[in-house]
Write an enzyme that holds these catalytic residues in place. Structure first.
Site, PDB file in Angstrom:
ATOM      1  N   SER A 170      -4.401   6.994  -7.586  1.00  0.00           N
ATOM      2  CA  SER A 170      -4.802   5.774  -6.888  1.00  0.00           C
ATOM      3  C   SER A 170      -3.568   4.905  -6.793  1.00  0.00           C
ATOM      4  CB  SER A 170      -5.879   5.053  -7.681  1.00  0.00           C
ATOM      5  OG  SER A 170      -5.352   4.658  -8.923  1.00  0.00           O
ATOM      6  N   LYS A 171      -3.686   3.825  -6.085  1.00  0.00           N
ATOM      7  CA  LYS A 171      -2.513   2.965  -5.884  1.00  0.00           C
ATOM      8  C   LYS A 171      -1.947   2.530  -7.246  1.00  0.00           C
ATOM      9  CE  LYS A 171      -0.269  -0.282  -3.200  1.00  0.00           C
ATOM     10  NZ  LYS A 171       0.489  -0.136  -2.032  1.00  0.00           N
ATOM     11  N   ARG A 172      -2.863   2.303  -8.175  1.00  0.00           N
ATOM     12  CA  ARG A 172      -2.426   1.863  -9.501  1.00  0.00           C
ATOM     13  C   ARG A 172      -1.805   3.013 -10.283  1.00  0.00           C
ATOM     14  NH1 ARG A 172      -5.358   0.932 -13.714  1.00  0.00           N
ATOM     15  NH2 ARG A 172      -7.197   1.700 -12.650  1.00  0.00           N
TER      16      ARG A 172
END
Ligand code: GLU
Length: 496
Positions: free
Chosen positions: A254-256
């Site tokens: 995910s982006k994180r």
């Protein structure tokens, strides 16, 4: 002469280029270079609803930054252009028409409402989802009438019934699908644009793509593509689907967790050569017991092979990327790192905007920090005391080194330093040594409080190099401040 190997990276400009996409581009690039083939960049922008204005620019910039260059593509051109699908729509329309005429495709006039009702019905009754093929059996006359009335419609591929669709994947081996599970694929949409599937297959054929290397998420589309090739009477390219990339905890990226954009890594000051090397290891390894992991772009090109790509999921380990980045940072000259670090220092207001990045003092600071840094941003926080006098001191170190005896020592040193003719590190070291020897004081007793006084912390680069970079005025003023601090602390301690 170029070999007949032709591969393409075919991103859809729907957002930034994330690390998964970059890995796909990279494997295509390495394979093409290794085989003496051609690497093509093709923009698949036929999904106008998801098109994002700046995405192409970001894709080009990300690839260029990583050092992935294309032999044919939107800006460089080539014999098979245009390399932007929205500029090739006529070609796709012509091919859809061809399939209609050969009886491999049909017009579907079902309204979005009907399709939604169908979906709801299937869901409610726990039936397999998919189009019920109502228009597949529409009498030719009826179809012609609706068309003449300009009724909105799409074009679908007639998926053959009761067939086994088989293809060989270079990474995953033999794969088979029953055609019954494949929906009648949409080829042209109501907006007159082709779907990804049609445009992708037409272009891979027209551009003479020999190998399709793409992410695992496209594997379920491949049997549909195989049927499309068949309908056109074309030989499909060789397929190779790359393993999925998972985050360190085993979940989806995910982006994180790792799926940040390539430019995010650039902006955090990662080095392109480190990310390039790191991405190459996401699913590929040297094999044959060769454990080497640090490989330059040239080395990777000379050893890369699709045979060594694992079908198993690979893990995006951010810590490993940091480690690798550290290795590459140590190889860079300080001047080249200065280009990346100094803008951060300027942003902090530590360095005047007009100062050139090649300023000798700044480069010296980098010399001192680079051994202990893994990322460019590490050289921001840890550089604070080079530019700003400490406003507080590490507590534990204060108790240990800012003892009453340190007052006289620091005062003596301050006096000697202010008179020093040379502030070059070797001269400063000699000055400390002479002073220590003359009083029979161990070197450490001089060094530790000095370091704490000038930096506020008990660790860091070589002290005399640090003093040299700070310069006489700063060092003496920081020593004075520390002396006052210790005097004050001693007084407070005696009072209580
Ligand atoms: N446009 C597709 C994507 O965005 C390309 C898939 C393929 O390589 O066939 O990933």
């Amino acid at each position: 002469m170029r070999s007949s190997i032709r591969v393409r990276f075919a991103p859809s400009p729907t957002g930034y280029l994330h690390v998964g996409g970059a890995r796909t581009a990279l494997f295509n690039y390495l394979f093409a270079k290794r085989m003496g083939g051609t690497f093509i960049l093709r923009i698949e922008d036929t999904d106008r609803s998801r098109y994002q204005e700046d995405a192409c620019k970001e894709i080009y910039e990300s690839l260029q930054w990583l050092g992935i260059t294309w032999d044919e593509g939107p800006d460089v051109g080539g014999a098979y252009g245009s390399y932007v699908q929205s500029e090739r729509v006529d070609l796709y329309r012509k091919h859809a028409q061809q399939l209609l005429e050969s009886g491999h495709a049909y017009r579907c006039f079902c309204t979005p409402q009907r399709l939604e009702e169908l979906r709801n019905y299937q869901e409610k009754n726990k039936l397999d989802p998919g189009y019920d093929k109502q228009c597949r059996n529409l009498p030719a006359q009826e179809s012609a009438r609706l068309l003449a009335e300009n009724t909105p419609h799409i074009i679908r591929l007639k998926i053959p019934q009761d067939r086994v669709v088989a293809f060989n994947d270079l990474i995953r081996g033999a794969i088979e699908y029953k055609s019954a599970v494949l929906d009648d694929l949409v080829l042209m949409k109501t907006d007159g644009f082709p779907t990804y599937h049609l445009a992708n297959v037409v272009d891979d054929h027209a551009m003479e793509i020999s190998h399709v290397l793409r992410g695992d998420e496209w594997i379920a589309s491949t049997p549909r593509h195989v049927l499309l090739y068949e309908a056109f009477g074309w030989t499909p390219p060789i397929f190779a689907h790359m393993p999925v990339i998972l985050s360190a905890d085993g979940g989806k990226l995910s982006k994180r967790k790792g799926a940040a954009s390539v430019l995010d890594y650039k902006n955090q000051g990662y080095l392109p050569e480190a990310l390039f090397n790191f991405l190459a290891l996401l699913g590929w390894s040297l094999g044959d017991g060769d454990e080497r992991e640090k490989l330059s772009q040239e080395e990777l090109i000379s050893v890369f092979s699709l045979g060594q790509v694992s079908p198993k999921a690979s893990v995006f380990d951010e810590k490993k990327l940091e480690w690798m980045n550290g290795l590459y940072m140590r190889e860079r000259t300080s001047i080249s790192l200065a280009e990346l670090v100094v803008p951060f220092w300027k942003q902090k207001g530590w360095v005047p905007n007009a100062t050139p990045v090649s300023d000798t003092t700044l480069v010296k600071v980098i010399d001192l920090l680079k051994e202990r840094s893994k990322k460019i941003v590490d050289m921001v926080e840890s550089a604070t005391y080079f530019f700003i006098a400490p406003v507080q001191y590490e507590e534990k170190a204060v108790r240990k080194y800012f003892v009453p005896d340190a007052i006289k020592i620091l005062a003596d040193l301050c006096e000697l330093l202010s008179k020093a003719e040379s502030f070059e590190h070797a001269a400063l070291e000699a000055l400390y040594k002479n002073y220590g020897d003359s009083l029979g004081i161990a070197f450490g007793v001089l060094i530790h409080p000095t370091r704490l006084a000038v930096s506020g912390v008990s660790f860091g680069p070589g002290l005399f190099e640090l003093l040299e970079v700070l310069g006489k005025e700063q060092v003496c003023s920081r020593l004075q401040t520390a002396i006052a601090f210790i005097q004050n602390a001693v007084a407070t301690r005696t009072e209580s």
